[in-house]
Design a protein around this motif. Structure first.
Motif, short mmCIF file in Angstrom:
data_model
loop_
_atom_site.label_atom_id
_atom_site.label_comp_id
_atom_site.label_asym_id
_atom_site.label_seq_id
_atom_site.Cartn_x
_atom_site.Cartn_y
_atom_site.Cartn_z
N CYS A 144 0.83 -1.21 0.00
CA CYS A 144 0.00 0.00 0.00
C CYS A 144 0.86 1.25 0.00
O CYS A 144 0.56 2.23 -0.69
CB CYS A 144 -0.93 0.00 1.22
N ASN A 145 1.94 1.23 0.76
CA ASN A 145 2.83 2.39 0.81
C ASN A 145 3.53 2.60 -0.53
O ASN A 145 3.63 3.73 -1.02
CB ASN A 145 3.87 2.22 1.92
N LEU A 152 2.67 1.93 -3.50
CA LEU A 152 1.80 2.41 -4.57
C LEU A 152 0.91 3.55 -4.12
O LEU A 152 -0.02 3.94 -4.82
CB LEU A 152 0.95 1.25 -5.10
N ASP A 153 1.21 4.08 -2.93
CA ASP A 153 0.46 5.22 -2.39
C ASP A 153 -1.03 4.90 -2.33
O ASP A 153 -1.89 5.68 -2.73
CB ASP A 153 0.68 6.48 -3.23
N ILE A 154 -1.34 3.71 -1.80
CA ILE A 154 -2.71 3.25 -1.66
C ILE A 154 -3.09 3.29 -0.19
O ILE A 154 -2.33 2.88 0.67
CB ILE A 154 -2.88 1.81 -2.18
N LYS A 155 -4.28 3.78 0.09
CA LYS A 155 -4.81 3.74 1.45
C LYS A 155 -5.84 2.62 1.52
O LYS A 155 -6.90 2.68 0.91
CB LYS A 155 -5.45 5.08 1.81
N LYS A 164 -8.45 2.55 -8.84
CA LYS A 164 -7.57 2.29 -9.98
C LYS A 164 -6.40 1.36 -9.64
O LYS A 164 -6.15 0.39 -10.38
CB LYS A 164 -7.06 3.61 -10.57
N PRO A 165 -5.65 1.59 -8.54
CA PRO A 165 -4.53 0.67 -8.25
C PRO A 165 -4.98 -0.76 -8.02
O PRO A 165 -4.30 -1.70 -8.43
CB PRO A 165 -3.90 1.27 -6.99
N LEU A 172 10.57 -2.46 -1.68
CA LEU A 172 9.47 -2.16 -0.77
C LEU A 172 9.98 -1.56 0.52
O LEU A 172 9.41 -0.60 1.05
CB LEU A 172 8.67 -3.44 -0.47
N PHE A 173 11.07 -2.12 1.05
CA PHE A 173 11.66 -1.61 2.29
C PHE A 173 12.18 -0.19 2.10
O PHE A 173 11.95 0.69 2.92
CB PHE A 173 12.77 -2.56 2.74
#
Length: 443
Positions: free
Chosen positions: A101-102, A104-107, A250-251, A281-282
């Motif tokens: 989530c982080n 791809l800037d997804i909440k 969208k994501p 990711l890290f």
């Protein structure tokens, strides 16, 4: 369909009979084994390392995490190796989903829907659940319709007559009118993609709640066609103010339709697969957390930069060679304090904070790299930082590992707790206020 296999980074897979599957070794079907071997060859052809073939019966995964689904239906869930314990599936899933989530800037929704803190299902089902919940919310806010121009022949006049076509009408068809008119329809690129992703979820999900919600939503989209060109429709996905309520889904739609998968996986068969290099990711998570913490840190002169690429290791015939790319650059000062600068690099590796004889598990190559960063970006004066994930043998309360290249150039190896929201603040405070030389190890 074969039962899903759950492993973690660097696990070994085989098609031979095993007494029991664990996070570090598991049995998969022979067809899935052959498919993975072919997939690994495709990865290597693209300069990536997905796995290594130990022998004819075993292969070892690398540091990619996510989900792979083979054409025979074998699902392999690959989790991060963030602890030494082999009983950490739930926490590993939680960590992986948070990092995805982080990145791809997804909440992830955690109010009226299932929270990201709950992991009573597999990673693919969690992924599909997030998509379905966002789609359900989108329906409640309303699908976006648009006017579309229709050109057709009818026995009656409706809309505007196309005079040019009508004059060229062949004999025997004078009773048909060539007309143009607009219809208000939901048949647009965004909705076609949602229909395509929803159809895939209806087929793939094994979770009863996901199945119920997916078929309930499918009945609301039954009149819409599916996308015939996914890439083209995504290029036509609008980002305007009127489409703002579509951005959250969208994501997840891209996930379901396999647009977040390395190129090598995207062939004739994709299944429900997504892969991420754990190192990346890290790095992204540490950068995001440091950015948030820096914004709350006092000071007027502060800056966090990622992926620097302005320095080179050497020159040859007046041309720069071997570009140096540290992960992060942190500057902090102001309010009466001089500006300090640190070069930081993240490493996804579990250190042993007490194994001094084994150099704590540190890599000599990493030290050469940091030494080059120090002399190019800091001019040989300052502090370099290697950031490692915190775990049982390298916890956040451990003493920083301090190393000296020379009296003017120092290096710190610090743990970063991925489960502590204050870890970034702690790291910035440590760098800002210094550390006790007597409490550190020297090399």
């Amino acid at each position: 369909m074969n039962k899903a296999v759950i492993v973690r980074e660097y696990a070994r897979l085989t098609f031979a009979e095993l007494a029991e599957n664990t996070l570090d070794q598991a049995q998969i079907s022979p067809s899935a084994f052959r498919w993975l071997v072919e997939l690994g060859q495709q990865f290597r052809a693209n300069g990536l390392a997905l796995l290594e073939l130990d022998n004819q019966q075993w292969l070892r995964l690398d540091n990619y995490v996510g989900v792979l689904e083979s054409p025979c239906g074998q699902v392999i869930e690959i989790l991060p190796k963030h602890r030494s314990s082999t009983n950490c599936i739930e926490s590993a899933r939680q960590l992986l989903c948070k990092l995805i989530c982080n990145a791809l800037d997804i909440k992830s929704r955690n109010t009226s829907h299932t929270s990201i803190e709950r992991f009573d299902t597999s990673l693919p089902e969690w992924l599909m659940r997030q998509f379905l919940q966002e789609l359900d919310t989108l329906f409640k806010r309303g699908l976006r319709f648009d006017y579309q121009r229709v050109e057709e022949q009818q026995r009656f006049l409706h809309g505007r007559l196309d005079v040019n076509k009508q004059l060229r009408q062949p004999p025997g068809r004078e009773h048909l009118f060539n007309i143009q008119h607009d219809i208000f329809s939901a048949d647009r690129a965004e909705n076609r993609l949602l229909k395509t992703a929803l159809s895939k979820v209806c087929t793939a999900t094994q979770d009863s709640e996901n199945w119920r919600l997916a078929h309930e939503l499918q009945s609301l989209l039954h009149e819409l066609p599916q996308s015939t060109d996914i890439q083209q429709d995504f290029r036509h996905w609008q980002e305007s103010r009127l489409m703002a309520h579509y951005q959250a889904i969208k994501p997840w739609c891209e996930f379901v339709l396999n647009l977040h998968v390395p190129l090598a996986v995207q062939g004739d068969w994709r299944g429900l697969s997504l892969l991420f290099p754990m190192e990346k990711l890290f790095e992204n998570y540490v950068a995001a957390e440091l950015g948030k913490a820096l914004a709350q840190t006092p000071g007027t002169d502060k800056e966090l930069r990622t992926q620097l690429a302005s320095r080179y290791l050497c020159t040859h015939l007046q041309q720069d060679m071997f570009q140096l790319k540290p992960d992060l650059s942190l500057s902090l000062g102001g309010l009466g304090q001089p500006t300090q600068r640190w070069i930081l690099d993240t490493k996804w590796k579990l250190l042993d904070g007490v194994a001094r004889d084994d150099k704590y598990g540190l890599s000599q190559q990493d030290f050469y790299q940091m030494f080059a960063y120090g002399h190019t970006y800091l001019k040989g004066h300052g502090t370099l930082v290697l950031i490692f994930p915190a775990w049982d043998k390298f916890p956040v309360y451990t003493k920083p590992l301090h190393f000296s290249f020379d009296p003017n150039l120092q290096l710190l190896a610090l743990p970063f707790d991925l489960e502590d929201e204050n870890s970034a603040k702690t790291l910035i405070s440590l760098l800002q206020h210094g550390f006790k030389q007597s409490s550190t190890a020297a090399a």
